[in-house]
Design an enzyme around this catalytic site. Structure first.
Site, PDB file in Angstrom:
ATOM      1  N   ARG A   1       4.133  20.188 -11.618  1.00  0.00           N
ATOM      2  CA  ARG A   1       4.544  20.596 -10.275  1.00  0.00           C
ATOM      3  C   ARG A   1       5.091  19.360  -9.558  1.00  0.00           C
ATOM      4  O   ARG A   1       4.349  18.473  -9.180  1.00  0.00           O
ATOM      5  CB  ARG A   1       3.348  21.195  -9.524  1.00  0.00           C
ATOM      6  CG  ARG A   1       3.555  21.317  -8.032  1.00  0.00           C
ATOM      7  CD  ARG A   1       2.412  22.068  -7.360  1.00  0.00           C
ATOM      8  NE  ARG A   1       1.095  21.530  -7.622  1.00  0.00           N
ATOM      9  CZ  ARG A   1       0.560  20.472  -6.998  1.00  0.00           C
ATOM     10  NH1 ARG A   1       1.255  19.807  -6.100  1.00  0.00           N
ATOM     11  NH2 ARG A   1      -0.660  20.073  -7.277  1.00  0.00           N
TER      12      ARG A   1
ATOM     13  N   TYR B   1      -3.459  12.026  -4.251  1.00  0.00           N
ATOM     14  CA  TYR B   1      -4.148  12.187  -5.531  1.00  0.00           C
ATOM     15  C   TYR B   1      -3.278  11.940  -6.761  1.00  0.00           C
ATOM     16  O   TYR B   1      -3.751  12.080  -7.887  1.00  0.00           O
ATOM     17  CB  TYR B   1      -4.792  13.577  -5.626  1.00  0.00           C
ATOM     18  CG  TYR B   1      -3.846  14.741  -5.400  1.00  0.00           C
ATOM     19  CD1 TYR B   1      -3.080  15.259  -6.428  1.00  0.00           C
ATOM     20  CD2 TYR B   1      -3.748  15.343  -4.140  1.00  0.00           C
ATOM     21  CE1 TYR B   1      -2.231  16.321  -6.222  1.00  0.00           C
ATOM     22  CE2 TYR B   1      -2.903  16.416  -3.925  1.00  0.00           C
ATOM     23  CZ  TYR B   1      -2.153  16.911  -4.970  1.00  0.00           C
ATOM     24  OH  TYR B   1      -1.305  17.969  -4.757  1.00  0.00           O
TER      25      TYR B   1
ATOM     26  N   HIS C   1       1.312  20.850  -3.533  1.00  0.00           N
ATOM     27  CA  HIS C   1       0.734  22.175  -3.787  1.00  0.00           C
ATOM     28  C   HIS C   1       1.366  23.220  -2.874  1.00  0.00           C
ATOM     29  O   HIS C   1       1.783  24.288  -3.322  1.00  0.00           O
ATOM     30  CB  HIS C   1      -0.776  22.122  -3.571  1.00  0.00           C
ATOM     31  CG  HIS C   1      -1.456  23.440  -3.709  1.00  0.00           C
ATOM     32  ND1 HIS C   1      -1.562  24.104  -4.915  1.00  0.00           N
ATOM     33  CD2 HIS C   1      -2.070  24.231  -2.788  1.00  0.00           C
ATOM     34  CE1 HIS C   1      -2.201  25.241  -4.729  1.00  0.00           C
ATOM     35  NE2 HIS C   1      -2.521  25.350  -3.457  1.00  0.00           N
TER      36      HIS C   1
END
Length: 355
Positions: free
Chosen positions: A256, A269, A260
């Site tokens: 991805r 992260y 998100h």
């Protein structure tokens, strides 16, 4: 068409592929390369799908969508798997699979209705054989297995393709769905788009198996590990799985590229170097390189596809930039066939407040 291979419960050690990241073909692949017309259509749909995705992201920033989960980088999974479906098959997508819905033929404005917050479901599932986009993780896996099993009991030649992410494999619903798919030999393909993260949780904190595909053996479900950025391989694997007449667990390794959702800060992260490494494996660039080397994608065709994508994005903007008036009372419609007492009380309370 793909080779009919012996279906193994265990996946291969390395992901199956047909194209390397530079677009050169894999000579010893057990998969058969799709026909040229299929490859060209896969490319066209990926380019259009990516432009739709970037347009939806922009609409979110403009306040036209409440939220949008981008699937940039995962186009090979969504387009390759959907184009592998037959007309009579059913798709059970997640909230991140808007490109899959558009590829299946769902109107883009109807696809985005859920993410706009305007209605329970913006499209007719029966028209395109597409189940509702699943927001709770993994509940669509059970829907797919139940649907496919029921279709078989009715004597229908129907298979189901259910899309899920790596995070959904940690849910109990996926366990139950795989278990019953194995017991019933239900014609369901579980396509796990392993993009490395369940929001911010990396795969290493979710799974101790060698791969997610290895989980199939515990349910008696044949499993396949595929390069999820190779659209030709995804198409071949899913097509073969759908034609098998039984369940298959497919893990597609992908990434991805965007956060998100628009509410997420992915820099907290993961590193920019990690993202850059996956950008170097871009699925659209890969198929373009192969088609160009074969002389199938010339500058004129490339320009025509790009122009089609821009025209499609413009139509999405036009449809989504129309101000709509919603009736709050409609929230209570189509929840139950016969409204419950609590629902009727809530509807009455809202009506009184609005009055």
């Amino acid at each position: 068409m793909v080779h009919t291979r012996e279906r193994s419960l265990l996946p291969t050690e390395e992901p199956l592929s047909l194209l390397r990241k530079d677009g050169s073909p894999v000579e010893d692949s057990p998969l058969t390369m799709p026909d040229d017309d299929v490859l060209l259509e896969l490319h066209r749909r990926m380019v259009v799908g990516r432009r739709f995705d970037t347009q939806a992201t922009a609409l979110t920033k403009q306040g036209r969508l409440a939220v949008y989960p981008s699937s940039r980088g995962q186009e090979a999974c969504e387009v390759g798997s959907v184009l592998a479906m037959r007309a009579e098959d059913w798709l059970f997508p997640t909230y991140r699979d808007s490109v899959a819905l558009v590829t299946r033929g769902v109107d883009p404005a109807e696809t985005l209705t859920l993410l706009q917050g305007g209605w329970h479901l913006g499209y007719d599932p029966y028209e395109h054989r597409v189940g509702p986009q699943c927001t709770p993780l993994a509940t669509n896996t059970l829907h797919a297995v139940g649907f496919a099993h029921a279709a078989r009991l009715k004597g229908e030649d129907t298979a189901a393709l259910v899309l899920l992410g790596d995070g959904a494999t940690s849910e109990g619903d996926t366990h139950e769905a795989l278990n019953f798919a194995g017991v019933w030999r239900a014609p369901v393909v579980f396509l796990v788009q392993n993009n490395g993260y369940a929001i911010s949780v990396p795969l290493s904190k979710q799974n101790a198996a060698p791969t997610l595909a290895h989980k199939g053996v515990g349910y008696g479900v044949p499993s396949v590990l595929v390069d999820g950025n190779d659209v030709a391989a995804v198409y071949a694997v899913v097509r073969e799985a759908l034609e098998s007449g039984g369940p298959t667990l497919v893990e597609a390794l992908t990434y991805r590229i965007e956060a998100h959702t628009n509410a997420d800060d992915a820099t907290r992260y993961r590193t920019s170097d990690e993202v850059a490494a996956w950008l170097d494996r871009d699925p659209v660039d890969r198929i373009e390189a192969y088609l160009t080397s074969r002389g199938l994608l010339d500058p004129a065709r490339r320009s025509a596809v790009a122009a089609e994508a821009e025209e499609f994005a413009a139509s999405v903007r036009d449809k989504m930039n129309v101000d709509r008036t919603y009736d709050p009372a409609a929230l209570f419609e189509h929840v139950y066939a016969t409204p419950t007492r609590h629902l009727r009380e809530q509807a009455a309370a809202l009506a009184e407040e609005l009055a």
